[in-house]
Design a protein around this motif. Sequence first.
Motif, PDB file in Angstrom:
ATOM      1  N   PRO A   1       0.725  -1.307   0.135  1.00 51.40           N
ATOM      2  CA  PRO A   1      -0.053  -0.028   0.024  1.00 51.40           C
ATOM      3  C   PRO A   1       0.687   1.249  -0.020  1.00 51.40           C
ATOM      4  O   PRO A   1       0.300   2.523  -0.358  1.00 51.40           O
ATOM      5  CB  PRO A   1      -0.680  -0.018   1.280  1.00 51.40           C
ATOM      6  N   PHE A   2       2.181   1.332   0.434  1.00 48.56           N
ATOM      7  CA  PHE A   2       3.074   2.712   0.615  1.00 48.56           C
ATOM      8  C   PHE A   2       3.661   2.550  -0.679  1.00 48.56           C
ATOM      9  O   PHE A   2       4.448   3.601  -0.589  1.00 48.56           O
ATOM     10  CB  PHE A   2       3.536   2.522   1.860  1.00 48.56           C
ATOM     11  N   ALA A   3       3.692   1.837  -1.480  1.00 48.72           N
ATOM     12  CA  ALA A   3       4.423   2.226  -2.784  1.00 48.72           C
ATOM     13  C   ALA A   3       3.864   3.409  -3.522  1.00 48.72           C
ATOM     14  O   ALA A   3       2.797   3.597  -3.573  1.00 48.72           O
ATOM     15  CB  ALA A   3       4.225   0.669  -3.665  1.00 48.72           C
TER      16      ALA A   3
ATOM     17  N   ILE B   1       7.195  -3.399   8.256  1.00 48.38           N
ATOM     18  CA  ILE B   1       6.128  -4.208   8.708  1.00 48.38           C
ATOM     19  C   ILE B   1       5.509  -5.076   7.492  1.00 48.38           C
ATOM     20  O   ILE B   1       5.242  -4.433   6.541  1.00 48.38           O
ATOM     21  CB  ILE B   1       5.153  -3.544   9.310  1.00 48.38           C
ATOM     22  N   ALA B   2       5.157  -6.138   7.966  1.00 48.50           N
ATOM     23  CA  ALA B   2       4.235  -7.067   6.835  1.00 48.50           C
ATOM     24  C   ALA B   2       3.413  -8.136   7.779  1.00 48.50           C
ATOM     25  O   ALA B   2       3.585  -8.607   8.681  1.00 48.50           O
ATOM     26  CB  ALA B   2       5.344  -7.983   5.841  1.00 48.50           C
ATOM     27  N   VAL B   3       2.278  -8.261   7.223  1.00 47.14           N
ATOM     28  CA  VAL B   3       1.291  -9.238   7.881  1.00 47.14           C
ATOM     29  C   VAL B   3       0.960 -10.134   6.564  1.00 47.14           C
ATOM     30  O   VAL B   3       0.651  -9.770   5.491  1.00 47.14           O
ATOM     31  CB  VAL B   3      -0.080  -8.379   7.821  1.00 47.14           C
ATOM     32  N   PHE B   4       1.168 -11.352   7.140  1.00 49.90           N
ATOM     33  CA  PHE B   4       1.254 -12.609   6.261  1.00 49.90           C
ATOM     34  C   PHE B   4       0.161 -13.511   6.747  1.00 49.90           C
ATOM     35  O   PHE B   4       0.051 -13.819   7.887  1.00 49.90           O
ATOM     36  CB  PHE B   4       2.569 -13.315   6.453  1.00 49.90           C
ATOM     37  N   CYS B   5      -0.828 -14.104   5.833  1.00 49.16           N
ATOM     38  CA  CYS B   5      -1.350 -15.043   6.193  1.00 49.16           C
ATOM     39  C   CYS B   5      -0.957 -16.241   5.487  1.00 49.16           C
ATOM     40  O   CYS B   5      -0.485 -16.322   4.025  1.00 49.16           O
ATOM     41  CB  CYS B   5      -3.089 -14.868   5.505  1.00 49.16           C
ATOM     42  N   VAL B   6      -0.782 -17.462   5.954  1.00 44.88           N
ATOM     43  CA  VAL B   6      -0.083 -18.622   5.606  1.00 44.88           C
ATOM     44  C   VAL B   6      -0.800 -19.659   6.102  1.00 44.88           C
ATOM     45  O   VAL B   6      -1.551 -20.001   6.893  1.00 44.88           O
ATOM     46  CB  VAL B   6       1.346 -18.916   6.316  1.00 44.88           C
ATOM     47  N   ARG B   7      -1.189 -20.643   4.752  1.00 47.28           N
ATOM     48  CA  ARG B   7      -1.791 -21.848   4.773  1.00 47.28           C
ATOM     49  C   ARG B   7      -1.066 -22.890   4.388  1.00 47.28           C
ATOM     50  O   ARG B   7      -0.399 -22.655   3.237  1.00 47.28           O
ATOM     51  CB  ARG B   7      -3.095 -21.685   4.136  1.00 47.28           C
ATOM     52  N   ASP B   8      -1.109 -23.935   4.796  1.00 53.00           N
ATOM     53  CA  ASP B   8      -0.227 -25.188   4.215  1.00 53.00           C
ATOM     54  C   ASP B   8       0.899 -24.839   4.127  1.00 53.00           C
ATOM     55  O   ASP B   8       1.580 -25.249   3.051  1.00 53.00           O
ATOM     56  CB  ASP B   8      -1.079 -25.793   2.997  1.00 53.00           C
ATOM     57  N   GLY B   9       1.847 -24.046   4.729  1.00 52.29           N
ATOM     58  CA  GLY B   9       3.162 -23.258   4.598  1.00 52.29           C
ATOM     59  C   GLY B   9       3.440 -22.582   3.247  1.00 52.29           C
ATOM     60  O   GLY B   9       4.624 -22.462   3.364  1.00 52.29           O
ATOM     61  N   GLN B  10       2.454 -22.240   2.826  1.00 54.09           N
ATOM     62  CA  GLN B  10       2.549 -20.905   1.893  1.00 54.09           C
ATOM     63  C   GLN B  10       1.986 -19.878   2.157  1.00 54.09           C
ATOM     64  O   GLN B  10       0.735 -19.808   2.656  1.00 54.09           O
ATOM     65  CB  GLN B  10       2.228 -21.483   0.576  1.00 54.09           C
TER      66      GLN B  10
ATOM     67  N   ASP C   1       2.633  -5.597   2.776  1.00 56.73           N
ATOM     68  CA  ASP C   1       3.792  -5.275   2.906  1.00 56.73           C
ATOM     69  C   ASP C   1       4.068  -3.627   2.837  1.00 56.73           C
ATOM     70  O   ASP C   1       3.654  -2.973   1.995  1.00 56.73           O
ATOM     71  CB  ASP C   1       4.913  -5.815   1.989  1.00 56.73           C
ATOM     72  N   TYR C   2       4.433  -3.208   4.305  1.00 54.55           N
ATOM     73  CA  TYR C   2       4.634  -1.996   4.533  1.00 54.55           C
ATOM     74  C   TYR C   2       6.316  -1.619   4.364  1.00 54.55           C
ATOM     75  O   TYR C   2       6.773  -2.021   5.609  1.00 54.55           O
ATOM     76  CB  TYR C   2       3.974  -1.372   5.719  1.00 54.55           C
ATOM     77  N   HIS C   3       6.846  -1.046   3.444  1.00 57.64           N
ATOM     78  CA  HIS C   3       8.376  -0.858   3.237  1.00 57.64           C
ATOM     79  C   HIS C   3       8.338   0.824   2.990  1.00 57.64           C
ATOM     80  O   HIS C   3       7.646   1.478   2.639  1.00 57.64           O
ATOM     81  CB  HIS C   3       8.816  -1.505   2.203  1.00 57.64           C
ATOM     82  N   ASP C   4       9.557   1.201   3.218  1.00 51.15           N
ATOM     83  CA  ASP C   4       9.965   2.518   2.870  1.00 51.15           C
ATOM     84  C   ASP C   4      10.542   2.791   1.580  1.00 51.15           C
ATOM     85  O   ASP C   4      11.724   2.841   0.993  1.00 51.15           O
ATOM     86  CB  ASP C   4      10.919   3.065   3.923  1.00 51.15           C
ATOM     87  N   HIS C   5       9.502   2.818   0.544  1.00 50.44           N
ATOM     88  CA  HIS C   5       9.600   2.625  -0.850  1.00 50.44           C
ATOM     89  C   HIS C   5      10.572   4.087  -1.170  1.00 50.44           C
ATOM     90  O   HIS C   5      11.301   4.042  -2.244  1.00 50.44           O
ATOM     91  CB  HIS C   5       8.576   2.735  -1.746  1.00 50.44           C
TER      92      HIS C   5
END
Length: 139
Positions: free
Chosen positions: A41-43, A108-117, A123-127
Motif C-alpha cells: 500500500p505504501f508504494a 512491517i508485513a502482515v502474512f496469512c499462511v496456509r499449508d506452509g505457503q 507489505d509496508y516498506h519505505d519505498h
Amino acid sequence: MPDNAVRRPREVFELLLKSLADRDLTTVIGLYAEDALVRQPFAKPVEVVLTGRAEIEQHLSAFGTAPVTLSPRNIEVHETADPQVVVGEWDNDVTRTTDGTTVSTHNIAVFCVRDGQVVWSRDYHDHAALTGLLSGPEV
C-alpha cells in the motif's frame, strides 16, 4: 524439518527474510501459493498489487539483479488471534554494492499462511528510501 512437515506461519516469515537476504529467490517464490495476493500500500506513486506467483516472481526479478544486499535485524514476529496470520517487524540495512552506501529501513508485513505457503500479505516498506538508494549517483 522433515520433508512432509508443513512450516508454521512464523517459520515461513523467518525463512522468507533469510532467503531474501541470501538472494535465494527460488526459495522465496516457493513460499508463495500459486494464487497468492501481495499488496504494497505504501508504494508510490501507486499501490503495488501482485496477483499470483508469476507476478510475484516477475516483481522480485528486479531485486535479483539490483546491486544491493539486505541485512535484516531487530526481527520481531507477532502471532495473532488467527493462527494463520503473523505480523513481522524488522529493520533492513540495504547496502548499494557499487559504493557501499547504506540506508536503514523499518518494515512491517502482515502474512496469512496456509499449508506452509503465503496466501496473502500486506507489505509496508519505505519505498522512498529504497528508490533513492537505487537511483543514486553510483548505480
